[in-house]
Motif scaffolding. Structure first.
Motif, mmCIF file in Angstrom:
data_model
loop_
_atom_site.group_PDB
_atom_site.id
_atom_site.type_symbol
_atom_site.label_atom_id
_atom_site.label_comp_id
_atom_site.label_asym_id
_atom_site.label_seq_id
_atom_site.Cartn_x
_atom_site.Cartn_y
_atom_site.Cartn_z
ATOM 1 N N LEU A 126 0.846 -1.207 0.000
ATOM 2 C CA LEU A 126 0.000 0.000 0.000
ATOM 3 C C LEU A 126 0.872 1.244 0.000
ATOM 4 O O LEU A 126 1.694 1.442 0.900
ATOM 5 C CB LEU A 126 -0.909 0.011 1.247
ATOM 6 C CG LEU A 126 -1.841 1.211 1.378
ATOM 7 C CD1 LEU A 126 -2.883 1.227 0.262
ATOM 8 C CD2 LEU A 126 -2.544 1.210 2.731
ATOM 9 N N TYR A 161 -1.220 7.293 1.330
ATOM 10 C CA TYR A 161 -2.073 8.252 0.599
ATOM 11 C C TYR A 161 -2.531 9.407 1.486
ATOM 12 O O TYR A 161 -3.259 10.275 1.032
ATOM 13 C CB TYR A 161 -3.262 7.543 -0.065
ATOM 14 C CG TYR A 161 -4.127 6.760 0.886
ATOM 15 C CD1 TYR A 161 -3.837 5.432 1.179
ATOM 16 C CD2 TYR A 161 -5.240 7.338 1.486
ATOM 17 C CE1 TYR A 161 -4.611 4.711 2.049
ATOM 18 C CE2 TYR A 161 -6.028 6.615 2.363
ATOM 19 C CZ TYR A 161 -5.713 5.304 2.637
ATOM 20 O OH TYR A 161 -6.493 4.598 3.516
ATOM 21 N N TYR A 162 -2.152 9.367 2.774
ATOM 22 C CA TYR A 162 -2.320 10.545 3.635
ATOM 23 C C TYR A 162 -1.180 10.530 4.634
ATOM 24 O O TYR A 162 -0.516 9.501 4.829
ATOM 25 C CB TYR A 162 -3.699 10.569 4.317
ATOM 26 C CG TYR A 162 -3.913 9.520 5.390
ATOM 27 C CD1 TYR A 162 -3.716 9.822 6.741
ATOM 28 C CD2 TYR A 162 -4.323 8.229 5.072
ATOM 29 C CE1 TYR A 162 -3.904 8.863 7.728
ATOM 30 C CE2 TYR A 162 -4.523 7.277 6.050
ATOM 31 C CZ TYR A 162 -4.313 7.593 7.377
ATOM 32 O OH TYR A 162 -4.501 6.654 8.350
ATOM 33 N N TRP A 208 -0.370 12.770 11.363
ATOM 34 C CA TRP A 208 -1.534 13.393 12.012
ATOM 35 C C TRP A 208 -2.151 12.484 13.072
ATOM 36 O O TRP A 208 -2.883 12.952 13.940
ATOM 37 C CB TRP A 208 -2.591 13.764 10.967
ATOM 38 C CG TRP A 208 -2.222 14.977 10.172
ATOM 39 C CD1 TRP A 208 -1.748 15.006 8.892
ATOM 40 C CD2 TRP A 208 -2.265 16.342 10.621
ATOM 41 N NE1 TRP A 208 -1.500 16.303 8.524
ATOM 42 C CE2 TRP A 208 -1.815 17.139 9.554
ATOM 43 C CE3 TRP A 208 -2.653 16.963 11.809
ATOM 44 C CZ2 TRP A 208 -1.735 18.532 9.638
ATOM 45 C CZ3 TRP A 208 -2.574 18.343 11.902
ATOM 46 C CH2 TRP A 208 -2.113 19.116 10.820
ATOM 47 N N ILE A 238 -9.063 11.795 15.865
ATOM 48 C CA ILE A 238 -8.524 11.652 14.500
ATOM 49 C C ILE A 238 -8.548 10.180 14.063
ATOM 50 O O ILE A 238 -8.918 9.878 12.915
ATOM 51 C CB ILE A 238 -7.108 12.276 14.369
ATOM 52 C CG1 ILE A 238 -6.557 12.137 12.936
ATOM 53 C CG2 ILE A 238 -6.100 11.695 15.326
ATOM 54 C CD1 ILE A 238 -7.199 12.993 11.925
ATOM 55 N N ALA A 289 -12.036 9.284 13.168
ATOM 56 C CA ALA A 289 -12.450 9.924 11.907
ATOM 57 C C ALA A 289 -11.877 9.191 10.701
ATOM 58 O O ALA A 289 -12.544 9.041 9.676
ATOM 59 C CB ALA A 289 -12.002 11.379 11.888
ATOM 60 N N ILE A 290 -10.643 8.723 10.827
ATOM 61 C CA ILE A 290 -10.033 7.970 9.717
ATOM 62 C C ILE A 290 -10.778 6.642 9.525
ATOM 63 O O ILE A 290 -11.137 6.270 8.407
ATOM 64 C CB ILE A 290 -8.525 7.725 9.989
ATOM 65 C CG1 ILE A 290 -7.732 9.036 9.929
ATOM 66 C CG2 ILE A 290 -7.951 6.695 9.014
ATOM 67 C CD1 ILE A 290 -7.580 9.661 8.557
ATOM 68 N N GLY A 306 -14.405 6.813 7.798
ATOM 69 C CA GLY A 306 -14.490 6.953 6.349
ATOM 70 C C GLY A 306 -14.237 5.666 5.596
ATOM 71 O O GLY A 306 -14.641 5.525 4.438
ATOM 72 N N LEU A 307 -13.591 4.726 6.246
ATOM 73 C CA LEU A 307 -13.254 3.467 5.566
ATOM 74 C C LEU A 307 -14.435 2.499 5.513
ATOM 75 O O LEU A 307 -14.342 1.433 4.919
ATOM 76 C CB LEU A 307 -12.075 2.791 6.272
ATOM 77 C CG LEU A 307 -10.698 3.433 6.035
ATOM 78 C CD1 LEU A 307 -9.705 2.989 7.097
ATOM 79 C CD2 LEU A 307 -10.182 3.089 4.647
ATOM 80 N N TYR A 314 -16.315 -1.013 -0.435
ATOM 81 C CA TYR A 314 -16.150 0.390 -0.052
ATOM 82 C C TYR A 314 -14.784 0.685 0.575
ATOM 83 O O TYR A 314 -14.543 1.787 1.024
ATOM 84 C CB TYR A 314 -17.263 0.825 0.909
ATOM 85 C CG TYR A 314 -18.492 1.343 0.184
ATOM 86 C CD1 TYR A 314 -18.579 2.667 -0.232
ATOM 87 C CD2 TYR A 314 -19.557 0.499 -0.094
ATOM 88 C CE1 TYR A 314 -19.694 3.141 -0.902
ATOM 89 C CE2 TYR A 314 -20.682 0.963 -0.771
ATOM 90 C CZ TYR A 314 -20.745 2.286 -1.169
ATOM 91 O OH TYR A 314 -21.845 2.763 -1.840
ATOM 92 N N TYR A 368 -11.231 1.838 0.608
ATOM 93 C CA TYR A 368 -10.303 2.528 -0.295
ATOM 94 C C TYR A 368 -8.860 2.389 0.178
ATOM 95 O O TYR A 368 -7.948 2.934 -0.431
ATOM 96 C CB TYR A 368 -10.684 4.005 -0.468
ATOM 97 C CG TYR A 368 -10.849 4.796 0.803
ATOM 98 C CD1 TYR A 368 -12.112 5.065 1.296
ATOM 99 C CD2 TYR A 368 -9.757 5.275 1.506
ATOM 100 C CE1 TYR A 368 -12.294 5.791 2.457
ATOM 101 C CE2 TYR A 368 -9.921 6.005 2.667
ATOM 102 C CZ TYR A 368 -11.193 6.260 3.140
ATOM 103 O OH TYR A 368 -11.358 6.974 4.294
ATOM 104 N N SER A 369 -8.661 1.671 1.277
ATOM 105 C CA SER A 369 -7.306 1.400 1.746
ATOM 106 C C SER A 369 -6.779 0.161 1.013
ATOM 107 O O SER A 369 -5.893 0.254 0.178
ATOM 108 C CB SER A 369 -7.327 1.197 3.264
ATOM 109 O OG SER A 369 -6.077 0.831 3.725
ATOM 110 N N ALA A 370 -7.341 -0.983 1.343
ATOM 111 C CA ALA A 370 -7.059 -2.203 0.559
ATOM 112 C C ALA A 370 -8.254 -2.380 -0.365
ATOM 113 O O ALA A 370 -9.275 -2.940 0.021
ATOM 114 C CB ALA A 370 -6.901 -3.394 1.483
ATOM 115 N N THR A 371 -8.138 -1.875 -1.560
ATOM 116 C CA THR A 371 -9.286 -1.895 -2.476
ATOM 117 C C THR A 371 -9.486 -3.289 -3.066
ATOM 118 O O THR A 371 -8.542 -4.100 -3.102
ATOM 119 C CB THR A 371 -9.049 -0.906 -3.639
ATOM 120 O OG1 THR A 371 -7.873 -1.346 -4.349
ATOM 121 C CG2 THR A 371 -8.825 0.512 -3.146
ATOM 122 N N GLU A 416 -6.800 -4.010 -5.483
ATOM 123 C CA GLU A 416 -5.512 -4.430 -4.899
ATOM 124 C C GLU A 416 -5.574 -5.909 -4.511
ATOM 125 O O GLU A 416 -4.604 -6.651 -4.692
ATOM 126 C CB GLU A 416 -5.183 -3.589 -3.651
ATOM 127 C CG GLU A 416 -4.947 -2.114 -3.912
ATOM 128 C CD GLU A 416 -3.575 -1.827 -4.495
ATOM 129 O OE1 GLU A 416 -2.730 -2.734 -4.527
ATOM 130 O OE2 GLU A 416 -3.369 -0.683 -4.943
#
Lengths: 279, 121
Positions: A143, A146-147, A151, A162, A165-166, A169-170, A229, A231-234, A237
């Motif tokens: 991987l 991508y951010y 943070w 934080i 929140a991360i 979204g996953l 859904y 988007y980390s390990a799509t 991939e």
């Protein structure tokens, strides 16, 4: 109102990982083939609460879920300091093997999600003889960052907020609100720097690279399932990984990065056929 | 598009508890238009619509109008459902002082998601 008991039993135990004593917490339920479940980065074993309560699975499997050191109810090893945690491939593989050996499990199935879905590739490559089967959820061999993960551990940003929140979204917007909230809440309860420390394995050290060629699916069956859904390990991939190993992958509709936790009902529809093949 | 953030909305107002110490001004660009959004104590107090001559803001979110439209669907498709998902696909650029955004990331995600149509609307 009388308390409705769940079948889950929690334990604490002490054993060495790489020669250092650890106090580890795990939960288990059911009887039969040992099924060791690995939680995601920055979370804990509560992610598998639905599996640990699923009568159908518990009939044939002894489901065992441990909290990694520094996570959930497991302690950091003695002498630890805040801000120094970093998960390496070597230490991750060692803790899994030490736990399995310590419980004297014979040929367990191991199912891992995200970082757990990555580490099963290392188990498949280097220790295949020890397992009856391996299941990777949200598995990818590699991987690219991508951010900026810095943070996730800064004194001027609340770590729980934080990390939650991360994780939020996953997940799939179609997953039940209550399950999404609980999944996010686990992230909000992680210790400072732990999620970031786990991602060192996920984004850097744990890259499977050319070792993927050593994976022999005929010696130890591998099953790969990925939520659409994520988007980390799509799913794309996972497909690349599956093609490299020479196995099929299943794209799970209406779930994201935490299938077993964010939408267990949907996830179990995909897991039952896999477990039936393993029995 | 984002001018609706200034409309009174119960769900949006309920987010204030997550950001009651937040005071910031940020920009959203749709590439063909710009919005400057002012937040005072966690509430959207003003939305200005561009074009601007000398805009002043702390951070900026830039994506095409098409990508924002996909993000704002009632049930977005995979890859369009979250700000970081847009970032992952490299269709969103975030720049400026990111501290207000990252220290209130869930708030901003939910604030923008509050523009998605609900069953009632």
């Amino acid at each position: 109102m009388k308390i409705k008991m769940e079948p889950i039993i929690g334990h604490y135990g002490n054993f060495d990982i790489d020669g250092i004593n650890h106090r580890i917490y795990w939960e288990e339920a059911g009887e039969g083939i040992p099924l060791v479940c690995l939680h995601t980065a920055g979370s804990d074993g509560r992610q598998y609460r639905a599996l640990l309560n699923d009568k159908k699975i518990l009939k044939n499997f002894r489901v065992i879920v441990y909290d990694m050191p520094w996570h959930g109810k497991s302690s950091p090893p003695q002498g630890s300091k805040v801000g120094h945690y970093q998960l390496s491939t070597k230490s991750y593989v060692s803790q899994i093997l030490s736990f399995i050996d310590g419980l004297e499990l014979i040929k367990p199935v191991v199912m891992g999600c995200s970082i757990g879905g990555r580490v099963i590739l290392h188990l498949a490559s280097d220790h295949k003889e020890k397992f009856r089967a391996l299941i990777g959820l949200q598995s990818a061999g590699h991987l690219d960052p991508y951010y900026d993960i810095d943070w996730l551990h800064r004194q001027d940003v609340h770590g729980g907020e934080i990390c939650g929140a991360i994780a939020y979204g996953l997940m799939a917007p179609t997953s039940p609100k209550e399950e999404r909230f609980e999944t996010m809440w686990h992230y909000m309860q992680g210790g400072p720097g732990i999620f970031k420390g786990d991602l060192f394995f996920y984004k850097f050290d744990g890259d499977i690279g050319d070792k993927v060629k050593q994976i022999d699916n005929s010696k130890c069956p591998i099953y790969l399932l990925t939520g659409e859904y994520d988007y980390s390990a799509t799913p794309e991939e996972t497909k690349i990984l599956a093609d490299n190993i020479g196995v099929d992958m299943v794209k799970m509709k209406n779930v994201g990065h935490f299938p077993m936790s964010e939408n267990p009902k949907e996830f179990l529809k995909y897991l039952y056929p896999v477990l039936n093949k393993i029995i | 598009m984002f001018d609706k953030l200034s409309e009174n909305n119960e769900e949006r107002n309920s987010l204030q508890i997550m950001a009651k110490n937040l005071n910031t001004v940020f920009m959203i660009s749709t590439m063909d238009n710009e919005y400057i959004i002012k937040i005072i104590q966690g509430l959207v107090s003003e939305v200005k619509i561009g074009p601007f001559v000398m805009p002043s803001y702390e951070f900026k979110l830039t994506a095409s109008k098409d990508e924002w439209n996909k993000f704002l669907k009632a049930i977005p498709i995979p890859g369009s459902h979250d700000l970081i998902a847009l970032l992952r696909r490299k269709v969103l650029k975030i720049d400026g002082n990111l501290h207000p955004l990252m220290s209130h990331l869930l708030y901003f995600k939910l604030l923008l998601a509050s523009l998605r149509p609900t069953e009632e609307s």
